[in-house]
Design a protein around this motif. Structure first.
Motif, PDB file in Angstrom:
ATOM      1  N   ASN A  37     -10.078  -2.327   1.660  1.00  0.00           N
ATOM      2  CA  ASN A  37      -8.455  -0.755   1.209  1.00  0.00           C
ATOM      3  C   ASN A  37     -10.284  -0.140   0.443  1.00  0.00           C
ATOM      4  OD1 ASN A  37      -7.670   0.097  -0.389  1.00  0.00           O
ATOM      5  ND2 ASN A  37      -7.025  -0.837  -2.506  1.00  0.00           N
ATOM      6  N   ASP A  77      -3.567   3.748   1.150  1.00  0.00           N
ATOM      7  CA  ASP A  77      -3.753   2.202   0.819  1.00  0.00           C
ATOM      8  C   ASP A  77      -2.712   1.645   1.544  1.00  0.00           C
ATOM      9  OD1 ASP A  77      -4.849   2.601  -1.182  1.00  0.00           O
ATOM     10  OD2 ASP A  77      -3.901   2.055  -2.516  1.00  0.00           O
ATOM     11  N   LYS A  79      -0.260  -4.768  -8.295  1.00  0.00           N
ATOM     12  CA  LYS A  79      -0.856  -5.412  -6.300  1.00  0.00           C
ATOM     13  C   LYS A  79      -1.010  -6.602  -6.372  1.00  0.00           C
ATOM     14  CE  LYS A  79      -3.595  -1.019  -6.749  1.00  0.00           C
ATOM     15  NZ  LYS A  79      -4.432  -0.301  -6.904  1.00  0.00           N
ATOM     16  N   ASN A 133      -8.530  -6.353  -0.431  1.00  0.00           N
ATOM     17  CA  ASN A 133      -9.008  -5.265  -1.436  1.00  0.00           C
ATOM     18  C   ASN A 133     -10.711  -4.677  -0.917  1.00  0.00           C
ATOM     19  OD1 ASN A 133      -6.926  -5.043  -4.216  1.00  0.00           O
ATOM     20  ND2 ASN A 133      -6.583  -7.360  -3.243  1.00  0.00           N
ATOM     21  N   GLY A 177       0.999  -0.809  -0.544  1.00  0.00           N
ATOM     22  CA  GLY A 177       0.606   0.398  -0.230  1.00  0.00           C
ATOM     23  C   GLY A 177       1.021   1.500  -0.107  1.00  0.00           C
ATOM     24  N   ASP A 191       0.705   4.143  -2.522  1.00  0.00           N
ATOM     25  CA  ASP A 191       0.363   5.702  -2.281  1.00  0.00           C
ATOM     26  C   ASP A 191       1.674   6.220  -2.786  1.00  0.00           C
ATOM     27  OD1 ASP A 191      -1.925   5.517  -0.957  1.00  0.00           O
ATOM     28  OD2 ASP A 191      -1.011   4.645   0.919  1.00  0.00           O
TER      29      ASP A 191
END
Length: 333
Positions: free
Chosen positions: A178, A238, A124, A175, A103, A107
């Motif tokens: 997220n 993230d 990812k 996810n 994450g 970012d």
């Protein structure tokens, strides 16, 4: 004696997270690590442009510190855990930190390198499956098997399919968490109740280390809410949301009850499912929308709900899910 351990974990995690905000938020402002508000959210979210992100570093540092600070307290209680349980604790913490690192990269690329989409979806997913696989292999090498517990049913053996299914569930959960991070305080609130429920389940099962880590995670969420509740002074990014997803997964798999992710993570699953349904419906109907906006929290925003109301309602749903999980463990194991 366990109460001393749990109190220590909670106080350290809460205090470090809350105190770090006073230093880290101005620091992130100075670095110009401000959130870029994309077109996928409601138009009034543009007012949040520039709010510092990557604030998840606050509770990542706090939870890691709390876990390691509790080691001498844990030993002083005279409680011992098996090698497998120790591996589940530290491999789970490592998995969460690794997801947080993914994450952070996302970012960093998005904000500092000015590439709005950060890492690609393929990048990812490859990294996330690699982290999940590393965790599962670590636990497997320590003696973890391919069986799982289901309340009121018993233990079932999934064979090698267990590893495939577990990896998919972990990555899907990360996810989903997220996607839950879209309005002020929502992810912190929902995750607080998820961690509390899983921590209590671990406590009932006498898995003291995992229970302490869950309590530390819950307390850190409260510490972060001081800065993240509406109107938010910082976002977790993230960096934070992927870490939280990894930690929820680590606790559920650590206590050998990933099935509990259904009630405990009900909000998370609704969030990611709303995105999947929205995309599928949009393609099937050539442009029509099932929801006013997805993920589902944005739909309620468009219906006129305030951010605070959404946090309260979604938090209550998570509380009920955690309570159902606890009841299942108390009466079904």
């Amino acid at each position: 004696m366990n109460s001393i351990l749990f109190l220590t974990a909670a106080v350290i995690a809460f205090a470090i997270t809350a105190i770090l905000g006073k230093w880290m938020i101005p620091f992130l402002h100075k670095l110009k690590f401000g959130q870029t508000i994309r077109e996928v959210g409601p138009s009034w979210h543009k007012n949040k442009q520039g709010t510092p992100t990557m604030g998840g570093l606050m509770f990542i540092i706090a939870i890691v510190a709390a876990v390691f600070a509790c080691i001498p307290v844990f030993h002083s209680t005279g409680v011992s855990e098996t090698f497998l349980m120790q591996v589940k604790l530290f491999a789970g913490l490592g998995m969460a930190v690794a997801f947080g690192a993914i994450g952070f990269m996302d970012d960093y690329i998005s904000i500092v390198k000015k590439r709005n989409l950060g890492l690609t979806e393929k990048q990812k997913l490859v990294l996330q499956f690699a982290v999940a696989a590393a965790y599962l292999v670590s636990v497997g090498m320590a003696g973890g098997g391919t069986t799982t517990l289901i309340p009121f049913v018993g233990r079932i053996d999934l064979g090698y399919f267990y590893y495939i299914l577990a990896a998919v569930v972990i990555v899907g959960l990360v996810n989903a968490v997220n996607f839950t991070d879209g309005i002020d305080g929502l992810n912190s609130t929902v995750s607080f109740f998820a961690f509390l429920g899983l921590a209590l389940c671990a406590g009932v099962l006498s898995m003291t280390g995992l229970s302490a880590m869950g309590i530390a995670s819950a307390a850190a969420c409260i510490g972060f809410l001081i800065w993240n509740f509406h109107p938010a002074k910082v976002f977790m990014g993230d960096t934070g949301s992927l870490f939280l997803g990894g930690m929820v997964g680590a606790l559920a798999f650590g206590i050998d009850l990933p099935i509990l992710l259904l009630p405990v993570g009900l909000v998370y699953w609704c969030e990611i499912l709303s995105v999947v349904l929205q995309v599928a419906y949009f393609k099937a109907t050539h442009g029509k929308r099932l929801f006013k906006m997805s993920p589902i929290h944005h739909h309620f925003e468009m219906c006129g709900w305030s951010e605070v109301k959404i946090c309260v309602v979604f938090g209550l749903v998570s509380l009920v899910g955690g309570a159902l999980a606890l009841l299942a463990v108390c009466f079904g194991i």
